[in-house]
Enzyme design. Structure first.
Site, mmCIF file in Angstrom:
data_model
loop_
_atom_site.group_PDB
_atom_site.id
_atom_site.type_symbol
_atom_site.label_atom_id
_atom_site.label_comp_id
_atom_site.label_asym_id
_atom_site.label_seq_id
_atom_site.Cartn_x
_atom_site.Cartn_y
_atom_site.Cartn_z
ATOM 1 N N GLU A 46 0.856 -1.200 0.000
ATOM 2 C CA GLU A 46 0.000 0.000 0.000
ATOM 3 C C GLU A 46 0.891 1.250 0.000
ATOM 4 O OE1 GLU A 46 -1.925 1.034 3.760
ATOM 5 O OE2 GLU A 46 -3.725 1.625 2.657
ATOM 6 N N LYS A 115 -9.619 0.716 -2.199
ATOM 7 C CA LYS A 115 -9.732 0.265 -0.803
ATOM 8 C C LYS A 115 -11.157 0.509 -0.298
ATOM 9 C CE LYS A 115 -7.154 0.803 3.560
ATOM 10 N NZ LYS A 115 -5.995 1.504 4.148
ATOM 11 N N CYS A 156 -4.531 -3.375 2.618
ATOM 12 C CA CYS A 156 -4.224 -3.197 4.042
ATOM 13 C C CYS A 156 -5.420 -3.486 4.961
ATOM 14 C CB CYS A 156 -3.623 -1.806 4.268
ATOM 15 S SG CYS A 156 -2.586 -1.772 5.746
HETATM 16 N N1 LIG Z 1 -3.206 1.620 6.255
HETATM 17 C C1 LIG Z 1 -3.927 0.704 6.857
HETATM 18 O O1 LIG Z 1 -4.937 0.272 6.342
HETATM 19 C C2 LIG Z 1 -3.400 0.225 8.166
HETATM 20 C C3 LIG Z 1 -4.167 -0.947 8.719
HETATM 21 C C4 LIG Z 1 -3.526 -1.490 9.941
HETATM 22 O O2 LIG Z 1 -2.482 -1.028 10.382
HETATM 23 C C5 LIG Z 1 -4.159 -2.598 10.614
HETATM 24 O O3 LIG Z 1 -3.607 -2.988 11.661
HETATM 25 O O4 LIG Z 1 -5.165 -3.125 10.151
#
Ligand SMILES: NC(=O)CCC(=O)C(=O)O
Length: 179
Positions: A46, A115, A156
């Site tokens: 990401e 996302k 993510c």
């Molecule tokens: N940038 C994100 O989406 C971070 C997500 C994240 O750190 C998690 O633990 O889930």
């Protein structure tokens, strides 16, 4: 000889700088390196072309096609790999999205995932971030059809939502790629 259902995947992590061109060049070098090591599917992380944070999304945004999408397309083609191209801030019709592009070995765009679950979190004294202050959520799932397997794409925080993985599994996906 490897069986048809056995193949190598590379998961690239890279330290990013404030210099987008430098980040793109570094990603291109790592894709080439992974391909030379025999990877057939290569995943970037990401936000691989910029520092991560709500304050950076606007500054590093790009439309598609743009320099990031062109680099990804070229890298997939030159290295003859499937490339799940991490994500970057995409500008479309005045709105920002956290978007991942996937390309095939012929450089064809195979999928565009925005996302779905934006990272909004507030743990006082530890971490506060509201991606939704700058980004808009995607509203669809993305399955990439390759000749190796079907891949469901997430970005993510998307991985925290099991329902998404379950829908992908039902649709025949064998690999979940969450940058
Ligand atoms: N940038 C994100 O989406 C971070 C997500 C994240 O750190 C998690 O633990 O889930």
């Amino acid at each position: 000889m490897m069986a048809a259902n056995k193949f190598r995947i590379a998961l690239i992590q890279l330290a990013v700088s404030a210099n987008k061109q430098h980040n793109l060049q570094r990603a291109a070098c790592l894709i080439s390196e992974a391909s030379k090591e025999g990877a057939k599917i290569i995943c970037l992380p990401e936000g691989f072309n910029s520092p991560y944070g709500v304050e950076y999304f606007e500054k590093y945004q790009e439309s598609i096609p743009g320099e990031t999408s062109k680099m990804l397309e070229k890298a997939a083609k030159e290295n003859y790999v499937y490339l799940i191209g991490g994500s970057f801030p995409e500008l479309d019709s005045g709105k920002l999205y956290n978007t991942s592009l996937s390309f095939g070995p012929d450089g064809r765009l195979l999928g565009k995932h925005r996302k779905v679950h934006l990272f909004d979190i507030d743990i006082p004294g530890r971490i506060t971030i509201r991606e939704s202050e700058a980004m808009n959520p995607g509203n669809s799932l993305t399955i990439i059809q390759t000749d190796l397997c079907k891949i469901g794409v997430g970005i993510c925080y998307d991985i925290r939502f099991a329902a998404m993985a379950m829908v992908y599994a039902k649709k025949g996906k064998k690999l979940l790629s969450t940058q």
